[in-house]
Design a protein around this motif. Sequence first.
Motif, PDB file in Angstrom:
ATOM      1  N   SER A  46      46.277  33.791  36.653  1.00 58.54           N
ATOM      2  CA  SER A  46      47.221  32.525  36.645  1.00 58.54           C
ATOM      3  C   SER A  46      48.118  33.036  35.599  1.00 58.54           C
ATOM      4  O   SER A  46      49.259  32.593  35.513  1.00 58.54           O
ATOM      5  CB  SER A  46      46.593  31.433  35.679  1.00 58.54           C
ATOM      6  N   ASN A  47      48.180  34.457  34.744  1.00 55.55           N
ATOM      7  CA  ASN A  47      48.912  34.954  33.977  1.00 55.55           C
ATOM      8  C   ASN A  47      50.017  35.309  34.765  1.00 55.55           C
ATOM      9  O   ASN A  47      50.213  36.119  35.740  1.00 55.55           O
ATOM     10  CB  ASN A  47      48.454  35.835  33.201  1.00 55.55           C
ATOM     11  N   PRO A  48      51.536  34.966  34.297  1.00 57.93           N
ATOM     12  CA  PRO A  48      52.615  35.127  35.002  1.00 57.93           C
ATOM     13  C   PRO A  48      52.992  36.619  35.095  1.00 57.93           C
ATOM     14  O   PRO A  48      53.845  37.173  35.877  1.00 57.93           O
ATOM     15  CB  PRO A  48      53.552  34.388  34.591  1.00 57.93           C
ATOM     16  N   TYR A  49      52.123  37.564  34.132  1.00 58.68           N
ATOM     17  CA  TYR A  49      52.270  38.800  34.305  1.00 58.68           C
ATOM     18  C   TYR A  49      52.131  39.552  35.519  1.00 58.68           C
ATOM     19  O   TYR A  49      52.606  40.538  36.132  1.00 58.68           O
ATOM     20  CB  TYR A  49      51.514  39.615  33.022  1.00 58.68           C
ATOM     21  N   PHE A  50      50.900  38.984  36.251  1.00 57.56           N
ATOM     22  CA  PHE A  50      50.529  39.576  37.523  1.00 57.56           C
ATOM     23  C   PHE A  50      51.434  38.928  38.695  1.00 57.56           C
ATOM     24  O   PHE A  50      51.556  37.911  38.887  1.00 57.56           O
ATOM     25  CB  PHE A  50      48.951  39.061  37.793  1.00 57.56           C
ATOM     26  N   LYS A  51      51.837  39.908  39.633  1.00 57.73           N
ATOM     27  CA  LYS A  51      52.887  39.739  40.526  1.00 57.73           C
ATOM     28  C   LYS A  51      52.125  40.200  42.007  1.00 57.73           C
ATOM     29  O   LYS A  51      51.624  41.245  42.024  1.00 57.73           O
ATOM     30  CB  LYS A  51      54.167  40.441  40.176  1.00 57.73           C
ATOM     31  N   GLY A  52      52.784  39.482  43.063  1.00 58.34           N
ATOM     32  CA  GLY A  52      52.467  40.020  44.150  1.00 58.34           C
ATOM     33  C   GLY A  52      51.130  39.543  44.965  1.00 58.34           C
ATOM     34  O   GLY A  52      50.687  38.338  44.390  1.00 58.34           O
ATOM     35  N   ASN A  53      50.616  40.264  45.878  1.00 62.88           N
ATOM     36  CA  ASN A  53      49.505  39.736  46.440  1.00 62.88           C
ATOM     37  C   ASN A  53      48.358  40.451  45.555  1.00 62.88           C
ATOM     38  O   ASN A  53      48.422  41.133  44.584  1.00 62.88           O
ATOM     39  CB  ASN A  53      49.190  40.197  47.798  1.00 62.88           C
ATOM     40  N   LYS A  54      46.848  39.905  46.064  1.00 62.62           N
ATOM     41  CA  LYS A  54      45.866  40.569  45.379  1.00 62.62           C
ATOM     42  C   LYS A  54      45.907  41.809  45.151  1.00 62.62           C
ATOM     43  O   LYS A  54      45.503  42.431  43.771  1.00 62.62           O
ATOM     44  CB  LYS A  54      44.530  39.901  46.026  1.00 62.62           C
ATOM     45  N   GLU A  56      48.232  44.132  44.582  1.00 57.48           N
ATOM     46  CA  GLU A  56      49.132  44.389  44.094  1.00 57.48           C
ATOM     47  C   GLU A  56      48.864  43.881  42.436  1.00 57.48           C
ATOM     48  O   GLU A  56      49.098  44.681  41.423  1.00 57.48           O
ATOM     49  CB  GLU A  56      50.612  43.709  44.266  1.00 57.48           C
ATOM     50  N   LYS A  57      48.146  42.942  42.309  1.00 55.04           N
ATOM     51  CA  LYS A  57      47.782  42.489  41.014  1.00 55.04           C
ATOM     52  C   LYS A  57      46.509  43.330  40.488  1.00 55.04           C
ATOM     53  O   LYS A  57      46.555  43.682  39.368  1.00 55.04           O
ATOM     54  CB  LYS A  57      47.196  40.995  41.020  1.00 55.04           C
ATOM     55  N   ASN A  58      45.760  43.800  41.250  1.00 55.23           N
ATOM     56  CA  ASN A  58      44.526  44.519  40.852  1.00 55.23           C
ATOM     57  C   ASN A  58      45.206  45.891  40.586  1.00 55.23           C
ATOM     58  O   ASN A  58      44.723  46.557  39.612  1.00 55.23           O
ATOM     59  CB  ASN A  58      43.464  44.930  42.139  1.00 55.23           C
ATOM     60  N   ALA A  59      46.365  46.364  41.347  1.00 56.66           N
ATOM     61  CA  ALA A  59      46.872  47.820  40.997  1.00 56.66           C
ATOM     62  C   ALA A  59      47.563  47.756  39.478  1.00 56.66           C
ATOM     63  O   ALA A  59      47.416  48.488  38.782  1.00 56.66           O
ATOM     64  CB  ALA A  59      47.934  48.112  41.872  1.00 56.66           C
ATOM     65  N   GLN A  60      48.113  46.439  39.328  1.00 45.72           N
ATOM     66  CA  GLN A  60      48.570  46.093  37.892  1.00 45.72           C
ATOM     67  C   GLN A  60      47.539  46.437  36.728  1.00 45.72           C
ATOM     68  O   GLN A  60      47.821  47.014  35.893  1.00 45.72           O
ATOM     69  CB  GLN A  60      49.185  44.828  37.920  1.00 45.72           C
ATOM     70  N   ILE A  61      46.301  45.689  37.169  1.00 47.64           N
ATOM     71  CA  ILE A  61      45.293  45.793  36.023  1.00 47.64           C
ATOM     72  C   ILE A  61      44.799  47.136  35.933  1.00 47.64           C
ATOM     73  O   ILE A  61      44.667  47.881  34.788  1.00 47.64           O
ATOM     74  CB  ILE A  61      43.877  44.948  36.688  1.00 47.64           C
TER      75      ILE A  61
END
Length: 198
Positions: A46-54, A56-61
């Motif tokens: 839910s944090n708007p920091y995370f963008k894209g599909n799942k 991509e979000k995991n890659a951000q983490i």
Amino acid sequence: MLSFLSRQYAKNYFVITGFLVCFSLGDSALSHAEPAEKNMPNVTYSNPYFKGNKEEKNAQIKRLTSLFGVECDFCHNEDLTVFTDEGKKSKEMMKASVALGVECDYCHVDRKRYKENEQQARKMFELCEIMGTECSFCHAGKGKLTPKGETSKTAFVTRNWATEGTKRCLECHIEKKLFALNFYGWQVLNALKGLKGM
Ligand code: HEC
Ligand code: HEC
Ligand code: HEC
Ligand code: HEC
């Protein structure tokens, strides 16, 4: 030779488990392969920091975890119910990153070291603390300022903010009130209006 083989084996194992996890979410027969995922059934990003599909979000983490060279529990437990001080700070940092339209590595080199914008960033955090604002009061994404940000840009120059800091702003603005004017500020404003014949 033996260790080379087992390393190869471990590598393949990870690749294969990665595949299985990606394509079998919800398949309980395989969920033992990645317990961290299994214990996070309500992940919403839910944090708007995370963008894209799942992915991509995991890659951000993954990026922020390796940037700081830490484990997940540096910031939160597995089911994200408990946040450490660093985790709470990181939530604030995510807000700042969203306002600036950047990721953590815009300012952080690793857990201890910062980029050359460190002092500028520190002064911005201090300004927000004193004035009760968030970064989004003035920043609207990468390289963009809000109208209030534009007003500040002028004020930074005319009030020598770079050398004298945010205290100068309190001559005319009230602390923690999002740049509301104090009595003297209103006098200045009225004088300005008078000059403009308004
Ligand atoms: C530097 C701190 C930090 C590290 C390290 C970190 N996280 Fe997070 N993580 C956060 C913050 C902050 C949030 C946003 C929480 C919020 O806004 O409520 C978050 C959110 C998440 C979310 C989304 C949860 C949701 O539903 O919104 C997942 C999933 C997650 N982290 C998994 C991990 C995993 C797995 C690791 C280790 C590989 C990890 N995190 C490492 C700070 C961190
Ligand atoms: C605009 C620059 C900037 C961005 C972007 C930024 N940080 Fe920071 N961060 C700082 C500065 C400056 C400090 C030190 C001052 C402070 O602690 O308030 C800091 C401190 C921290 C700390 C505390 C370190 C400690 O040892 O006390 C954590 C944790 C952190 N940042 C995480 C993050 C994460 C996670 C992200 C990305 C989601 C991020 N930061 C993005 C500038 C930034
Ligand atoms: C009162 C308005 C205001 C607030 C609030 C504010 N900034 Fe700024 N910020 C500015 C202005 C104006 C500039 C200068 C932009 C320019 O010269 O083009 C700037 C520049 C910056 C820069 C250097 C330029 C860049 O984009 O890299 C950083 C880093 C920065 N701000 C970080 C932050 C962070 C982090 C926060 C929140 C903690 C924040 N700012 C809050 C007005 C503000
Ligand atoms: C001598 C008085 C004075 C000082 C000092 C001063 N300001 Fe202001 N500021 C004003 C007046 C008057 C206004 C309202 C008129 C305007 O918008 O131009 C204003 C408006 C603003 C606004 C717009 C607020 C809004 O709600 O629209 C921002 C942001 C701002 N100033 C930032 C700053 C910053 C940052 C500093 C310190 C570096 C500063 N000001 C110092 C007099 C001052």
